[in-house]
Design a protein around this motif. Structure first.
Motif, short mmCIF file in Angstrom:
data_model
loop_
_atom_site.label_atom_id
_atom_site.label_comp_id
_atom_site.label_asym_id
_atom_site.label_seq_id
_atom_site.Cartn_x
_atom_site.Cartn_y
_atom_site.Cartn_z
N ALA A 92 41.68 44.33 35.50
CA ALA A 92 41.15 42.97 35.47
C ALA A 92 40.24 42.80 36.67
CB ALA A 92 42.29 41.96 35.51
N PRO A 93 39.02 42.29 36.49
CA PRO A 93 38.09 42.17 37.61
C PRO A 93 38.34 40.98 38.52
CG PRO A 93 37.04 41.39 35.61
CD PRO A 93 38.39 41.95 35.20
N GLY A 94 39.17 40.03 38.06
CA GLY A 94 39.41 38.85 38.87
C GLY A 94 38.12 38.09 39.13
N SER A 95 38.07 37.44 40.26
CA SER A 95 36.96 36.52 40.54
C SER A 95 35.62 37.19 40.78
CB SER A 95 37.31 35.63 41.74
OG SER A 95 38.37 34.76 41.42
N THR A 96 35.58 38.52 40.94
CA THR A 96 34.28 39.19 41.01
C THR A 96 33.49 38.93 39.72
OG1 THR A 96 35.17 41.26 40.11
CG2 THR A 96 35.17 41.01 42.50
N PHE A 97 34.22 38.74 38.62
CA PHE A 97 33.62 38.53 37.31
C PHE A 97 32.93 37.16 37.20
CE2 PHE A 97 34.03 37.40 32.73
CZ PHE A 97 33.28 38.43 32.19
N LYS A 98 33.23 36.26 38.09
CA LYS A 98 32.62 34.93 38.05
C LYS A 98 31.10 35.01 38.19
CE LYS A 98 36.77 32.54 39.66
NZ LYS A 98 37.49 31.96 40.83
N THR A 99 30.61 36.07 38.80
CA THR A 99 29.15 36.26 38.90
C THR A 99 28.55 36.44 37.51
OG1 THR A 99 29.49 38.64 39.25
CG2 THR A 99 29.26 37.25 41.21
N ALA A 100 29.17 37.30 36.69
CA ALA A 100 28.68 37.52 35.33
C ALA A 100 28.82 36.26 34.49
CB ALA A 100 29.43 38.69 34.69
N THR A 311 34.27 38.06 46.31
CA THR A 311 35.62 38.60 46.39
C THR A 311 36.37 38.38 45.08
OG1 THR A 311 36.37 36.50 47.31
CG2 THR A 311 35.84 38.26 48.88
N GLY A 312 37.43 39.16 44.91
CA GLY A 312 38.33 38.97 43.79
C GLY A 312 39.76 39.23 44.24
N THR A 313 40.65 38.32 43.90
CA THR A 313 42.08 38.48 44.15
C THR A 313 42.74 38.54 42.78
OG1 THR A 313 41.91 37.25 46.22
CG2 THR A 313 44.12 37.53 45.29
N VAL A 314 43.17 39.72 42.38
CA VAL A 314 43.51 39.98 40.99
C VAL A 314 45.01 39.93 40.78
CG1 VAL A 314 43.19 41.53 39.04
CG2 VAL A 314 41.47 41.45 40.86
N GLU A 315 45.47 38.99 39.96
CA GLU A 315 46.89 38.85 39.66
C GLU A 315 47.39 40.02 38.82
OE1 GLU A 315 47.45 35.11 37.78
OE2 GLU A 315 46.47 33.97 39.37
N ASN A 316 48.59 40.49 39.14
CA ASN A 316 49.20 41.58 38.38
C ASN A 316 50.69 41.56 38.69
OD1 ASN A 316 49.81 44.06 40.41
ND2 ASN A 316 48.11 42.82 41.15
N GLY A 317 51.42 42.49 38.14
CA GLY A 317 52.85 42.55 38.39
C GLY A 317 53.14 43.13 39.76
N GLY A 318 53.22 42.31 40.78
CA GLY A 318 53.40 42.76 42.15
C GLY A 318 52.38 42.10 43.04
N ARG A 319 52.17 42.68 44.21
CA ARG A 319 51.17 42.12 45.12
C ARG A 319 49.79 42.21 44.48
NH1 ARG A 319 48.95 44.24 50.94
NH2 ARG A 319 48.33 42.21 51.77
#
Length: 384
Positions: A92-100, A311-319
């Motif tokens: 998952a690209p997270g917030s880096t994808f907000k550019t696209a 920047t991107g802070t990508v949610e996943n199972g864990g940190r």
């Protein structure tokens, strides 16, 4: 000592990597890169990248925007370098994808640079609540990119999917969105000259109908607007997204083999590929990425040469995973980069500072004393 220039020009398997190892320039742990010809990667960047990824699992990919040459492809895993993390593992690209996302919305005329959205700390829709960073409100597009406002991007993506005036139905809206993304190099293998590349996912109507059994709507897939959900990209594709923005609308298929007389560059790597994005959409997004570095989520990497980043802070199972894309300098880009660190925390924690150091090494030829101290601190940080 053998004549390494002759060996390289003859295209023999011992080539660049072994030659550089013998003279002590390139670490031996880069053996996961191809060895069937001279490479475009820069030894100094590979060396620095190897240091910065110690004790971490992740990837650094840097490309010369004007040529598509990969100048850094560094990876690390618990078992050592593994190029699959950069070209064969989709995240998952997270917030880096907000550019696209912003480029698409602008191109479709659904928003302008000054479109503002109120954010009171979270996006809410019925029983859905998505938290947001602390920032002022309302925010325009530039500010939404700079401060990575989830509310702005989820609201505008839902508006696109529900816009019955511009699109006949949700299927047409999703198809339009999908076509923009694939034009930027997402959704399938890019064609890099390496084995085992994979392409990630950009959801189309057929996929959504299969996954949700024809029972989906804007609320079902709204997470795509913030780079989570039915969207995954490889670090290579993330870097290429930065390339398309740096170039204001085009890219060359990334490649890692350098051209030689015996092995000229294939035509597909010399063919300019245009995105579907409107030319006028790039200015606002670039200004937003610049604002992110000046005052936003990655202000700690602001330098004398203007970096544009997200920047991107990508949610996943864990940190959370730490991600960053960017390029520099702003108006005459020489390098585009993506950094993805598994379980690295916020995008500003690891990915952004690593990217800034790689860009400095490339643009300046060496790190400053202050930057070298930062590199040593990052080298000693571990995520596993």
């Amino acid at each position: 000592m053998p004549n390494f220039a002759t060996l390289i020009m003859k295209g023999k398997r011992t080539l660049l990597g072994i030659a550089l190892m013998l003279v002590g320039i390139l670490p031996a742990k880069t053996q996961s890169l191809p060895t069937d010809g001279p490479l475009t990667v820069r030894p100094l960047l590979q060396n620095l990248g190897t240091r910065l990824l110690k004790g971490k699992t992740g990837s650094i990919v840097a490309i010369r925007p004007e040529t598509g040459e990969i100048i850094c492809l560094c990876t690390n895993s618990p078992t050592g370098p593994n190029t699959a993390l950069a070209i064969g593992k989709a995240y998952a690209p997270g917030s880096t994808f907000k550019t696209a996302q912003a480029l698409t919305l602008l191109s479709e005329g659904l928003v302008t640079e000054e479109t503002t959205i109120e954010c009171q700390g979270a996006f809410t829709d019925g029983n859905i609540r998505v938290g947001c960073h602390k920032h002022s409100s309302p925010l325009n597009l530039r500010q939404a990119l700079a401060y990575s406002c989830n509310t702005w991007f989820l609201s505008t993506f839902m508006s696109m999917l529900n816009d019955g005036f511009v699109y006949d139905n949700k299927e047409e809206a999703v198809t339009t969105w999908h076509d923009y993304m694939t034009s930027m190099g997402m959704g399938g293998p890019m064609g890099i000259d390496m084995k085992d590349e994979k392409g990630g996912l950009v959801a189309n109507v057929n996929y959504l109908n299969r996954r949700y059994k024809n029972a989906w709507d804007a609320r079902t897939i709204l997470w795509n607007g913030m780079g989570q959900g039915d969207i995954t990209l490889t670090p290579l594709q993330l870097c290429n997204l930065a390339v398309t923005i740096a170039n204001r609308g085009f890219f060359y298929t990334p490649h890692i083999h350098a051209a030689t007389q015996q092995r000229p560059l294939a035509d597909r790597y010399k063919r300019k590929r245009q995105t579907r994005v409107a030319a006028e959409a790039y200015g606002p997004v670039i200004r937003g990425m610049r604002l992110a570095v000046e005052h936003g989520t990655c202000a700690d990497i602001n330098t004398a040469y203007p970096i544009c980043g997200k920047t991107g802070t990508v949610e996943n199972g864990g940190r959370d995973h730490s991600a960053f894309i960017g390029f520099a300098p702003m108006n005459e880009p020489k390098v585009a980069i993506a950094v993805y660190i598994e379980h690295g925390g916020f995008g500003s924690d690891m990915a952004a500072p690593i990217a800034a150091l790689i860009m400095e090494e490339y643009l300046k030829g060496k790190l400053s004393t202050t930057s070298e101290a930062k590199a040593k601190r990052i080298e000693n940080q571990k995520t596993r």
